[in-house]
Design a protein around this motif. Structure first.
Motif, PDB file in Angstrom:
ATOM      1  N   GLN A 162       0.807  -1.218   0.000  1.00 55.33           N
ATOM      2  CA  GLN A 162       0.000   0.000   0.000  1.00 55.33           C
ATOM      3  C   GLN A 162       0.845   1.276   0.000  1.00 55.33           C
ATOM      4  OE1 GLN A 162      -1.778  -1.205   3.907  1.00 55.33           O
ATOM      5  NE2 GLN A 162      -1.873   0.992   4.242  1.00 55.33           N
ATOM      6  N   PHE A 163       2.135   1.190   0.343  1.00 62.13           N
ATOM      7  CA  PHE A 163       3.002   2.369   0.369  1.00 62.13           C
ATOM      8  C   PHE A 163       4.101   2.318  -0.684  1.00 62.13           C
ATOM      9  CE2 PHE A 163       1.268   1.897   4.670  1.00 62.13           C
ATOM     10  CZ  PHE A 163       0.577   3.094   4.749  1.00 62.13           C
ATOM     11  N   MET A 164       4.079   1.290  -1.554  1.00 57.65           N
ATOM     12  CA  MET A 164       5.140   1.093  -2.543  1.00 57.65           C
ATOM     13  C   MET A 164       5.250   2.258  -3.528  1.00 57.65           C
ATOM     14  SD  MET A 164       7.656  -0.810  -3.404  1.00 57.65           S
ATOM     15  CE  MET A 164       7.374  -2.395  -2.650  1.00 57.65           C
ATOM     16  N   GLU A 165       4.126   2.773  -4.013  1.00 53.97           N
ATOM     17  CA  GLU A 165       4.171   3.865  -4.984  1.00 53.97           C
ATOM     18  C   GLU A 165       4.859   5.097  -4.377  1.00 53.97           C
ATOM     19  OE1 GLU A 165       1.052   6.666  -7.425  1.00 53.97           O
ATOM     20  OE2 GLU A 165       0.526   4.553  -7.125  1.00 53.97           O
ATOM     21  N   GLY A 166       4.498   5.451  -3.162  1.00 51.51           N
ATOM     22  CA  GLY A 166       5.123   6.585  -2.492  1.00 51.51           C
ATOM     23  C   GLY A 166       6.589   6.349  -2.210  1.00 51.51           C
ATOM     24  N   HIS A 167       6.936   5.135  -1.823  1.00 45.54           N
ATOM     25  CA  HIS A 167       8.339   4.779  -1.571  1.00 45.54           C
ATOM     26  C   HIS A 167       9.152   4.904  -2.852  1.00 45.54           C
ATOM     27  CE1 HIS A 167      11.783   2.631   0.066  1.00 45.54           C
ATOM     28  NE2 HIS A 167      11.693   1.738  -0.898  1.00 45.54           N
ATOM     29  N   ASN A 168       8.620   4.403  -3.960  1.00 47.24           N
ATOM     30  CA  ASN A 168       9.339   4.503  -5.235  1.00 47.24           C
ATOM     31  C   ASN A 168       9.499   5.958  -5.678  1.00 47.24           C
ATOM     32  OD1 ASN A 168       9.884   1.758  -5.540  1.00 47.24           O
ATOM     33  ND2 ASN A 168       7.953   1.371  -6.591  1.00 47.24           N
ATOM     34  N   ALA A 169       8.485   6.792  -5.434  1.00 43.76           N
ATOM     35  CA  ALA A 169       8.587   8.226  -5.754  1.00 43.76           C
ATOM     36  C   ALA A 169       9.667   8.875  -4.887  1.00 43.76           C
ATOM     37  CB  ALA A 169       7.245   8.915  -5.550  1.00 43.76           C
ATOM     38  N   TRP A 170       9.746   8.491  -3.632  1.00 41.68           N
ATOM     39  CA  TRP A 170      10.773   8.992  -2.718  1.00 41.68           C
ATOM     40  C   TRP A 170      12.173   8.619  -3.230  1.00 41.68           C
ATOM     41  CZ3 TRP A 170      14.066   6.060   0.473  1.00 41.68           C
ATOM     42  CH2 TRP A 170      14.782   6.783   1.424  1.00 41.68           C
ATOM     43  N   ILE A 171      12.326   7.399  -3.696  1.00 44.49           N
ATOM     44  CA  ILE A 171      13.612   6.961  -4.260  1.00 44.49           C
ATOM     45  C   ILE A 171      13.951   7.795  -5.501  1.00 44.49           C
ATOM     46  CG2 ILE A 171      14.781   5.068  -5.483  1.00 44.49           C
ATOM     47  CD1 ILE A 171      13.334   3.151  -3.516  1.00 44.49           C
ATOM     48  N   ARG A 172      12.977   7.987  -6.393  1.00 45.45           N
ATOM     49  CA  ARG A 172      13.222   8.798  -7.597  1.00 45.45           C
ATOM     50  C   ARG A 172      13.695  10.200  -7.238  1.00 45.45           C
ATOM     51  NH1 ARG A 172       8.794   6.069  -9.351  1.00 45.45           N
ATOM     52  NH2 ARG A 172       7.341   7.738  -8.820  1.00 45.45           N
ATOM     53  N   ARG A 173      13.059  10.815  -6.217  1.00 42.24           N
ATOM     54  CA  ARG A 173      13.478  12.152  -5.784  1.00 42.24           C
ATOM     55  C   ARG A 173      14.918  12.137  -5.298  1.00 42.24           C
ATOM     56  NH1 ARG A 173       8.437  12.258  -3.654  1.00 42.24           N
ATOM     57  NH2 ARG A 173       9.157  11.885  -1.538  1.00 42.24           N
ATOM     58  N   GLY A 174      15.302  11.088  -4.593  1.00 43.18           N
ATOM     59  CA  GLY A 174      16.677  10.978  -4.111  1.00 43.18           C
ATOM     60  C   GLY A 174      17.682  10.975  -5.250  1.00 43.18           C
ATOM     61  N   PHE A 175      17.366  10.253  -6.326  1.00 44.68           N
ATOM     62  CA  PHE A 175      18.232  10.248  -7.509  1.00 44.68           C
ATOM     63  C   PHE A 175      18.169  11.587  -8.239  1.00 44.68           C
ATOM     64  CE2 PHE A 175      18.112   5.570  -7.117  1.00 44.68           C
ATOM     65  CZ  PHE A 175      19.469   5.300  -7.270  1.00 44.68           C
ATOM     66  N   ASP A 176      16.964  12.124  -8.410  1.00 43.08           N
ATOM     67  CA  ASP A 176      16.799  13.403  -9.107  1.00 43.08           C
ATOM     68  C   ASP A 176      17.546  14.527  -8.388  1.00 43.08           C
ATOM     69  OD1 ASP A 176      15.194  12.139 -10.979  1.00 43.08           O
ATOM     70  OD2 ASP A 176      13.304  12.917 -10.153  1.00 43.08           O
ATOM     71  N   ASP A 177      17.589  14.466  -7.066  1.00 44.15           N
ATOM     72  CA  ASP A 177      18.270  15.493  -6.275  1.00 44.15           C
ATOM     73  C   ASP A 177      19.784  15.290  -6.230  1.00 44.15           C
ATOM     74  OD1 ASP A 177      15.773  16.565  -5.741  1.00 44.15           O
ATOM     75  OD2 ASP A 177      15.651  15.740  -3.701  1.00 44.15           O
ATOM     76  N   GLY A 178      20.273  14.188  -6.794  1.00 40.91           N
ATOM     77  CA  GLY A 178      21.710  13.922  -6.801  1.00 40.91           C
ATOM     78  C   GLY A 178      22.234  13.412  -5.469  1.00 40.91           C
ATOM     79  N   VAL A 179      21.347  12.936  -4.604  1.00 39.72           N
ATOM     80  CA  VAL A 179      21.744  12.447  -3.287  1.00 39.72           C
ATOM     81  C   VAL A 179      21.978  10.936  -3.300  1.00 39.72           C
ATOM     82  CG1 VAL A 179      20.994  12.179  -0.875  1.00 39.72           C
ATOM     83  CG2 VAL A 179      20.614  14.343  -2.093  1.00 39.72           C
ATOM     84  N   PHE A 180      21.109  10.185  -3.953  1.00 38.75           N
ATOM     85  CA  PHE A 180      21.245   8.732  -3.987  1.00 38.75           C
ATOM     86  C   PHE A 180      22.159   8.320  -5.134  1.00 38.75           C
ATOM     87  CE2 PHE A 180      16.738   7.945  -2.049  1.00 38.75           C
ATOM     88  CZ  PHE A 180      17.153   8.495  -0.858  1.00 38.75           C
ATOM     89  N   LEU A 181      23.111   7.466  -4.822  1.00 37.55           N
ATOM     90  CA  LEU A 181      24.015   6.913  -5.834  1.00 37.55           C
ATOM     91  C   LEU A 181      23.631   5.495  -6.217  1.00 37.55           C
ATOM     92  CD1 LEU A 181      27.440   8.013  -4.336  1.00 37.55           C
ATOM     93  CD2 LEU A 181      26.261   9.024  -6.288  1.00 37.55           C
ATOM     94  N   LEU A 182      23.062   4.764  -5.275  1.00 39.46           N
ATOM     95  CA  LEU A 182      22.749   3.358  -5.489  1.00 39.46           C
ATOM     96  C   LEU A 182      21.632   2.968  -4.539  1.00 39.46           C
ATOM     97  CD1 LEU A 182      24.926   0.434  -6.132  1.00 39.46           C
ATOM     98  CD2 LEU A 182      23.865   0.382  -3.901  1.00 39.46           C
ATOM     99  N   VAL A 183      20.697   2.189  -5.031  1.00 34.24           N
ATOM    100  CA  VAL A 183      19.622   1.629  -4.211  1.00 34.24           C
ATOM    101  C   VAL A 183      19.514   0.162  -4.578  1.00 34.24           C
ATOM    102  CG1 VAL A 183      17.133   1.646  -3.775  1.00 34.24           C
ATOM    103  CG2 VAL A 183      18.347   3.806  -4.047  1.00 34.24           C
ATOM    104  N   GLY A 184      19.372  -0.693  -3.582  1.00 39.19           N
ATOM    105  CA  GLY A 184      19.244  -2.113  -3.865  1.00 39.19           C
ATOM    106  C   GLY A 184      18.582  -2.854  -2.724  1.00 39.19           C
ATOM    107  N   SER A 185      18.350  -4.131  -2.940  1.00 36.24           N
ATOM    108  CA  SER A 185      17.672  -4.977  -1.955  1.00 36.24           C
ATOM    109  C   SER A 185      18.664  -5.638  -1.020  1.00 36.24           C
ATOM    110  CB  SER A 185      16.867  -6.061  -2.668  1.00 36.24           C
ATOM    111  OG  SER A 185      15.859  -5.482  -3.456  1.00 36.24           O
ATOM    112  N   LEU A 186      18.275  -5.742   0.239  1.00 31.22           N
ATOM    113  CA  LEU A 186      19.019  -6.543   1.202  1.00 31.22           C
ATOM    114  C   LEU A 186      18.554  -7.985   1.025  1.00 31.22           C
ATOM    115  CD1 LEU A 186      18.751  -4.343   4.429  1.00 31.22           C
ATOM    116  CD2 LEU A 186      20.726  -4.610   2.923  1.00 31.22           C
ATOM    117  N   GLN A 187      19.471  -8.874   0.906  1.00 30.55           N
ATOM    118  CA  GLN A 187      19.136 -10.275   0.648  1.00 30.55           C
ATOM    119  C   GLN A 187      19.246 -11.090   1.927  1.00 30.55           C
ATOM    120  OE1 GLN A 187      17.954 -11.268  -2.359  1.00 30.55           O
ATOM    121  NE2 GLN A 187      18.039  -9.066  -2.769  1.00 30.55           N
ATOM    122  N   PRO A 188      18.439 -12.103   2.062  1.00 35.17           N
ATOM    123  CA  PRO A 188      17.336 -12.483   1.186  1.00 35.17           C
ATOM    124  C   PRO A 188      16.040 -11.779   1.581  1.00 35.17           C
ATOM    125  CG  PRO A 188      17.669 -14.207   2.810  1.00 35.17           C
ATOM    126  CD  PRO A 188      18.683 -13.120   3.096  1.00 35.17           C
TER     127      PRO A 188
END
Length: 94
Positions: A16-42
Protein backbone atom coordinates in the motif's frame (compact mmCIF):
# COMPACT_ATOMS: atom_id res chain seq x y z
CA UNK A 1 28.73 9.56 2.59
CA UNK A 2 26.04 7.39 4.14
CA UNK A 3 24.76 3.86 3.92
CA UNK A 4 21.09 3.66 4.85
CA UNK A 5 19.57 0.28 5.59
CA UNK A 6 15.80 -0.16 5.53
CA UNK A 7 14.91 -3.45 7.21
CA UNK A 8 11.37 -4.77 7.09
CA UNK A 9 9.37 -4.35 10.28
CA UNK A 10 5.89 -4.97 8.78
CA UNK A 11 6.30 -6.29 5.24
CA UNK A 12 2.55 -6.89 4.88
CA UNK A 13 2.00 -3.11 4.71
CA UNK A 14 4.58 -2.60 1.92
CA UNK A 15 2.23 -2.89 -1.10
CA UNK A 16 0.00 0.00 0.00
CA UNK A 17 3.00 2.37 0.37
CA UNK A 18 5.14 1.09 -2.54
CA UNK A 19 4.17 3.87 -4.98
CA UNK A 20 5.12 6.58 -2.49
CA UNK A 21 8.34 4.78 -1.57
CA UNK A 22 9.34 4.50 -5.23
CA UNK A 23 8.59 8.23 -5.75
CA UNK A 24 10.77 8.99 -2.72
CA UNK A 25 13.61 6.96 -4.26
CA UNK A 26 13.22 8.80 -7.60
CA UNK A 27 13.48 12.15 -5.78
CA UNK A 28 16.68 10.98 -4.11
CA UNK A 29 18.23 10.25 -7.51
CA UNK A 30 16.80 13.40 -9.11
CA UNK A 31 18.27 15.49 -6.27
CA UNK A 32 21.71 13.92 -6.80
CA UNK A 33 21.74 12.45 -3.29
CA UNK A 34 21.25 8.73 -3.99
CA UNK A 35 24.02 6.91 -5.83
CA UNK A 36 22.75 3.36 -5.49
CA UNK A 37 19.62 1.63 -4.21
CA UNK A 38 19.24 -2.11 -3.87
CA UNK A 39 17.67 -4.98 -1.95
CA UNK A 40 19.02 -6.54 1.20
CA UNK A 41 19.14 -10.28 0.65
CA UNK A 42 17.34 -12.48 1.19
CA UNK A 43 14.27 -10.24 0.88
CA UNK A 44 15.09 -8.40 4.12
CA UNK A 45 14.58 -4.80 2.96
CA UNK A 46 16.72 -2.31 1.11
CA UNK A 47 19.90 -0.26 1.23
CA UNK A 48 20.86 3.15 -0.13
CA UNK A 49 24.21 4.79 -0.76
CA UNK A 50 23.81 8.56 -0.31
CA UNK A 51 26.20 11.49 -0.60
CA UNK A 52 26.37 15.30 -0.87
CA UNK A 53 24.25 15.79 2.26
CA UNK A 54 24.82 16.33 5.96
CA UNK A 55 23.75 13.79 8.54
CA UNK A 56 20.80 16.02 9.50
CA UNK A 57 19.75 16.24 5.85
CA UNK A 58 19.93 12.49 5.29
CA UNK A 59 18.01 11.88 8.53
CA UNK A 60 15.27 14.29 7.42
CA UNK A 61 15.14 12.67 3.96
CA UNK A 62 14.86 9.18 5.44
CA UNK A 63 12.00 10.30 7.72
CA UNK A 64 10.10 11.38 4.57
CA UNK A 65 10.15 7.84 3.13
CA UNK A 66 6.58 6.50 3.39
CA UNK A 67 8.00 3.09 4.34
CA UNK A 68 9.74 4.66 7.34
CA UNK A 69 6.85 6.98 8.26
CA UNK A 70 4.33 4.12 8.17
CA UNK A 71 6.47 1.53 10.01
CA UNK A 72 7.01 -0.75 7.02
CA UNK A 73 10.77 -0.59 7.66
CA UNK A 74 13.17 0.54 10.34
CA UNK A 75 16.05 2.70 9.14
CA UNK A 76 19.68 2.73 10.20
CA UNK A 77 22.06 5.40 8.93
CA UNK A 78 25.76 4.62 8.88
CA UNK A 79 28.15 7.49 8.15
CA UNK A 80 31.37 6.79 6.27
CA UNK A 81 34.27 9.23 5.95
CA UNK A 82 35.94 8.01 2.73
CA UNK A 83 39.72 7.89 2.92
CA UNK A 84 40.60 5.78 -0.12
CA UNK A 85 38.66 4.90 -3.22
CA UNK A 86 39.13 3.24 -6.56
CA UNK A 87 39.64 5.84 -9.30
CA UNK A 88 36.08 5.19 -10.51
CA UNK A 89 34.77 6.37 -7.12
CA UNK A 90 37.32 9.11 -6.43
CA UNK A 91 34.54 11.74 -6.38
CA UNK A 92 33.32 10.20 -3.11
CA UNK A 93 36.59 10.91 -1.34
CA UNK A 94 36.81 14.52 -2.59
Amino acid sequence: MFVVTLKFADKAKAPQFMEGHNAWIRRGFDDGVFLLVGSLQPNAGGAILAHNVTRNEVEARVEQDPFVAEGVVTAEIIEIAPARADDRLAFLAA
